[in-house]
Enzyme design. Structure first.
Site, PDB file in Angstrom:
ATOM      1  N   ARG A  46      30.943  36.389   8.738  1.00 55.09           N
ATOM      2  CA  ARG A  46      30.268  37.309   7.827  1.00 55.09           C
ATOM      3  C   ARG A  46      31.208  37.839   6.746  1.00 55.09           C
ATOM      4  O   ARG A  46      30.771  38.212   5.665  1.00 55.09           O
ATOM      5  CB  ARG A  46      29.725  38.477   8.649  1.00 55.09           C
ATOM      6  CG  ARG A  46      28.390  38.943   8.190  1.00 55.09           C
ATOM      7  CD  ARG A  46      27.828  39.932   9.142  1.00 55.09           C
ATOM      8  NE  ARG A  46      28.902  40.479   9.995  1.00 55.09           N
ATOM      9  CZ  ARG A  46      28.698  41.312  10.988  1.00 55.09           C
ATOM     10  NH1 ARG A  46      27.492  41.688  11.269  1.00 55.09           N
ATOM     11  NH2 ARG A  46      29.697  41.782  11.720  1.00 55.09           N
ATOM     12  N   LYS A 143      31.836  31.409  27.341  1.00 57.21           N
ATOM     13  CA  LYS A 143      31.286  32.380  28.273  1.00 57.21           C
ATOM     14  C   LYS A 143      31.247  33.756  27.616  1.00 57.21           C
ATOM     15  O   LYS A 143      31.997  33.956  26.662  1.00 57.21           O
ATOM     16  CB  LYS A 143      32.067  32.386  29.575  1.00 57.21           C
ATOM     17  CG  LYS A 143      33.456  33.060  29.497  1.00 57.21           C
ATOM     18  CD  LYS A 143      34.103  33.092  30.847  1.00 57.21           C
ATOM     19  CE  LYS A 143      34.059  34.456  31.470  1.00 57.21           C
ATOM     20  NZ  LYS A 143      35.289  35.234  31.362  1.00 57.21           N
ATOM     21  N   HIS A 173      37.562  27.734  30.270  1.00 57.52           N
ATOM     22  CA  HIS A 173      38.899  27.250  29.892  1.00 57.52           C
ATOM     23  C   HIS A 173      39.762  26.905  31.099  1.00 57.52           C
ATOM     24  O   HIS A 173      40.754  26.200  30.974  1.00 57.52           O
ATOM     25  CB  HIS A 173      39.598  28.226  28.938  1.00 57.52           C
ATOM     26  CG  HIS A 173      40.165  29.444  29.572  1.00 57.52           C
ATOM     27  ND1 HIS A 173      39.401  30.514  29.942  1.00 57.52           N
ATOM     28  CD2 HIS A 173      41.432  29.771  29.917  1.00 57.52           C
ATOM     29  CE1 HIS A 173      40.172  31.438  30.484  1.00 57.52           C
ATOM     30  NE2 HIS A 173      41.414  31.020  30.480  1.00 57.52           N
ATOM     31  N   LYS A 177      42.888  23.545  32.040  1.00 59.37           N
ATOM     32  CA  LYS A 177      44.281  23.752  32.464  1.00 59.37           C
ATOM     33  C   LYS A 177      44.802  22.468  33.117  1.00 59.37           C
ATOM     34  O   LYS A 177      44.112  21.838  33.907  1.00 59.37           O
ATOM     35  CB  LYS A 177      44.374  24.935  33.440  1.00 59.37           C
ATOM     36  CG  LYS A 177      44.136  26.278  32.728  1.00 59.37           C
ATOM     37  CD  LYS A 177      44.483  27.447  33.616  1.00 59.37           C
ATOM     38  CE  LYS A 177      43.977  28.748  33.019  1.00 59.37           C
ATOM     39  NZ  LYS A 177      44.954  29.477  32.242  1.00 59.37           N
ATOM     40  N   GLU A 211      46.255  38.669  38.069  1.00 61.08           N
ATOM     41  CA  GLU A 211      46.779  39.012  36.737  1.00 61.08           C
ATOM     42  C   GLU A 211      47.518  40.346  36.825  1.00 61.08           C
ATOM     43  O   GLU A 211      47.173  41.190  37.652  1.00 61.08           O
ATOM     44  CB  GLU A 211      45.632  39.164  35.740  1.00 61.08           C
ATOM     45  CG  GLU A 211      44.812  37.911  35.554  1.00 61.08           C
ATOM     46  CD  GLU A 211      43.705  38.125  34.519  1.00 61.08           C
ATOM     47  OE1 GLU A 211      43.935  37.786  33.363  1.00 61.08           O
ATOM     48  OE2 GLU A 211      42.652  38.662  34.877  1.00 61.08           O
ATOM     49  N   ASP A 230      33.085  38.258  35.629  1.00 60.92           N
ATOM     50  CA  ASP A 230      34.087  37.835  34.645  1.00 60.92           C
ATOM     51  C   ASP A 230      34.911  36.640  35.147  1.00 60.92           C
ATOM     52  O   ASP A 230      35.288  35.777  34.365  1.00 60.92           O
ATOM     53  CB  ASP A 230      35.012  39.024  34.339  1.00 60.92           C
ATOM     54  CG  ASP A 230      36.026  38.709  33.248  1.00 60.92           C
ATOM     55  OD1 ASP A 230      35.594  38.222  32.194  1.00 60.92           O
ATOM     56  OD2 ASP A 230      37.233  38.941  33.456  1.00 60.92           O
ATOM     57  N   HIS A 235      35.378  30.909  36.620  1.00 60.89           N
ATOM     58  CA  HIS A 235      36.668  30.245  36.851  1.00 60.89           C
ATOM     59  C   HIS A 235      36.925  29.924  38.331  1.00 60.89           C
ATOM     60  O   HIS A 235      37.293  28.804  38.674  1.00 60.89           O
ATOM     61  CB  HIS A 235      37.818  31.107  36.332  1.00 60.89           C
ATOM     62  CG  HIS A 235      37.676  31.509  34.890  1.00 60.89           C
ATOM     63  ND1 HIS A 235      37.137  30.681  33.946  1.00 60.89           N
ATOM     64  CD2 HIS A 235      38.019  32.646  34.233  1.00 60.89           C
ATOM     65  CE1 HIS A 235      37.146  31.292  32.765  1.00 60.89           C
ATOM     66  NE2 HIS A 235      37.677  32.486  32.917  1.00 60.89           N
ATOM     67  N   LYS A 326      42.858  42.300  38.486  1.00 63.82           N
ATOM     68  CA  LYS A 326      43.739  42.710  37.395  1.00 63.82           C
ATOM     69  C   LYS A 326      44.712  43.753  37.916  1.00 63.82           C
ATOM     70  O   LYS A 326      44.479  44.360  38.948  1.00 63.82           O
ATOM     71  CB  LYS A 326      42.901  43.273  36.251  1.00 63.82           C
ATOM     72  CG  LYS A 326      41.995  42.218  35.635  1.00 63.82           C
ATOM     73  CD  LYS A 326      41.498  42.608  34.278  1.00 63.82           C
ATOM     74  CE  LYS A 326      40.586  41.552  33.688  1.00 63.82           C
ATOM     75  NZ  LYS A 326      41.292  40.384  33.140  1.00 63.82           N
TER      76      LYS A 326
HETATM   77  C1  BG6 Z   1      38.875  35.238  30.854  1.00 64.46           C
HETATM   78  C2  BG6 Z   1      38.501  36.589  31.385  1.00 64.46           C
HETATM   79  O1  BG6 Z   1      37.794  34.345  30.958  1.00 64.46           O
HETATM   80  O2  BG6 Z   1      39.997  34.743  31.577  1.00 64.46           O
HETATM   81  C3  BG6 Z   1      39.678  37.543  31.305  1.00 64.46           C
HETATM   82  O3  BG6 Z   1      37.399  37.108  30.636  1.00 64.46           O
HETATM   83  C4  BG6 Z   1      40.879  36.941  31.982  1.00 64.46           C
HETATM   84  O4  BG6 Z   1      39.349  38.801  31.884  1.00 64.46           O
HETATM   85  C5  BG6 Z   1      41.154  35.532  31.482  1.00 64.46           C
HETATM   86  O5  BG6 Z   1      42.006  37.785  31.720  1.00 64.46           O
HETATM   87  C6  BG6 Z   1      42.254  34.864  32.289  1.00 64.46           C
HETATM   88  O6  BG6 Z   1      42.622  33.646  31.681  1.00 64.46           O
HETATM   89  P1  BG6 Z   1      44.099  33.055  31.845  1.00 64.46           P
HETATM   90  O7  BG6 Z   1      44.023  31.721  31.192  1.00 64.46           O
HETATM   91  O8  BG6 Z   1      45.019  34.006  31.165  1.00 64.46           O
HETATM   92  O9  BG6 Z   1      44.367  32.987  33.315  1.00 64.46           O
END
Ligand code: BG6
Length: 478
Positions: A46, A143, A173, A177, A211, A230, A235, A326
């Site tokens: 935009r 996502k 994603h 990996k 994390e 999430d 994942h 987290k």
């Molecule tokens: C994302 C989540 O899909 O993946 C995040 O929304 C998360 O909350 C992230 O931190 C983790 O990805 P990676 O590649 O850093 O392990």
């Protein structure tokens, strides 16, 4: 190997995901010679800026997110030459005919929807009504694919009105990996593991995605989602599928995705006593979850651990333990396959013999190690010890080879190649929600309050107990 010439349109081209992941990833593919001369990238958003301004945006994204060592000014200049920009209004008429003019014939057309899901429908509709996306165009979506089964179905139905499933690339994603793909190479490219990969020889499997970061300014989104939506629904579920699935007949998108889908459908509902939710506290340096999420009374989980059963012939009796959170002690993602102990020991009782353990490390230090039992060297008799057979990619293959592409760059190149193997199919996403929804609904119904855990700890005590009560232990977070 360079891909075919393409026009890639990034909707949300000035957004955060573009800046952090998509643009730096494309630069690295360009630098490594994988983007052909005929590659063109069109930022669409935009913001009322022109191509020159957009190129500045791309340049600063590359300078910020690609390591200095890997950033050659000449290469960067050539890379910026691939870019143009069109101001479009996703909800109106502005910009669409300009965008149509930008698209060339006879090249691959890909459209990356790096925007919130509420814009999927209006963008899809306009791509069709302005004849910008033809029957071979590829659509990349990010996502969250819905918030629950109902919204996921609605989203899939919307996309299906405009595009065929073979055109839709849903990015998780984690599937991009390197080590995740290596899991398939390990399982199906070796004779060593697959015969043992079942309940008869595997005691249990642990999947951890830990994390150290908190919710990092994404509180508004995160507080509506929690770790279950999430991370687990997508994942961790994907990691579980690749670990548990049957060998597909070939490495082909639908063959692989059919097998993953069967795993999700074989999951038993989870008993409440097999689930632990947690929420992080703060310390002198970091704020608690409630402050990060700006939600004082929040009951959202920033940690979840669970015990699962895949109810099929191969896995009957082998639990899968999953955890993610987290603000934990370490950033560590791994899949650990713990084998059973030998049925009978021919050695003295107190030798310390234990079970083999295969761990597949996603991050950091991507690689694998296998814990094996050997005789302790020396004259002290037949004492057994455990040693790791370690294959850290950087050590085994050299830093250069092990400088593996980021998940996003690999996945974007797969889009251009037209290979959907590492993307989720609509039915997979729906099956994952169908399994997740009842768990979340039960929490909501009983107004479940997550257990608190200290920042930079291993998560709530109750998560440790989940394994202790089965006589097992989580791998240490380090
Ligand atoms: C994302 C989540 O899909 O993946 C995040 O929304 C998360 O909350 C992230 O931190 C983790 O990805 P990676 O590649 O850093 O392990």
């Amino acid at each position: 190997i360079p891909v075919d010439p393409f026009d890639l349109v990034i909707f949300g081209g000035t957004g955060d995901l573009a800046r952090r992941k998509i643009l730096p990833g494309l630069y690295r593919r360009f630098r490594d010679g994988q983007m052909p001369d005929g590659a063109r990238i069109i930022g669409a958003a935009r913001s009322d800026i022109d191509t020159a301004k957009y190129r500045q945006f791309v340049e600063s994204a590359v300078l910020e997110f690609v390591s200095k060592k890997k950033c050659d000014p000449e290469v960067l200049k050539a890379f910026l030459g691939c870019f143009s920009y069109v101001t479009v209004d996703a909800l109106g008429d502005m910009g669409w005919s300009e965008l149509a003019k930008e698209m060339r014939d006879d090249v691959v057309h890909a459209f990356y929807f790096s925007v919130g899901p509420r814009l999927f429908e209006p963008i899809a509709e306009r791509l069709k009504s302005h004849a910008i996306a033809g029957p071979d165009a590829r659509i990349v979506v990010e996502k969250p694919f819905g918030h629950d089964l109902e919204t996921a179905r609605a989203l899939n139905a919307t996309m299906a009105q405009h595009f065929e499933e073979r055109q839709i690339y849903r990015i998780d994603h984690y599937l991009g990996k390197e080590t995740v793909q290596n899991l398939m190479a390990l399982r199906f490219g070796n004779m060593l593991f697959e015969p043992l990969w079942n309940a008869q020889y595997v005691d249990h499997i642990q999947i951890t995605v830990a994390e150290t970061v908190g919710v990092e300014g994404r509180g508004a989104y995160y507080d509506r989602s929690g770790a279950m939506r999430d991370m687990v629904q997508n994942h961790l579920m994907q990691l579980l599928c690749l670990t548990a699935m049957e060998p597909p007949s070939k490495f082909d998108p639908d063959a692989v995705r059919d097998e993953k889908l069967k795993v999700i459908r074989a999951l038993d509902p989870v008993e409440p006593e097999d689930l632990v939710r947690g929420q992080y506290l703060g310390d002198d340096d970091v704020a608690p979850y409630t402050q990060d999420a700006e939600a004082e009374d929040s009951r959202t989980e920033s940690f979840v651990a669970m015990k699962l059963h895949v109810s099929n012939w191969r896995w009957n009796g082998t639990p899968f333990y999953l955890r993610t959170g987290k603000r934990l002690r370490a950033r560590m993602s791994e899949i650990v396959v713990r084998f059973k102990e030998p049925p009978h020991s021919i050695f003295e009782e107190d030798t310390g013999q234990s079970a083999n353990e295969l761990s597949i490390r996603l991050q950091p230090n991507e690689g694998m190690d296998l814990k094996v039992t050997i005789k302790e060297p020396g004259p002290g008799g037949m004492r057994l010890i455990d040693v790791p057979l370690d294959m850290t990619f950087a050590e085994a293959l050299g830093e250069e080879v092990a400088d593996v592409p980021d998940a996003y760059e690999r996945l974007i190149m797969d889009v251009i190649r037209g290979n959907q193997t590492l993307f989720m199919r609509g039915d997979e996403v729906e099956a994952a929600w169908a399994w997740t929804d009842p768990i979340i609904e039960a929490w909501q119904e009983r107004r479940d309050v997550p257990h608190s855990y200290d920042a930079f700890s291993s998560g709530p005590e109750e998560a440790l107990m989940l394994l202790h009560k089965d006589g097992r232990r989580w791998r240490e977070l380090r």
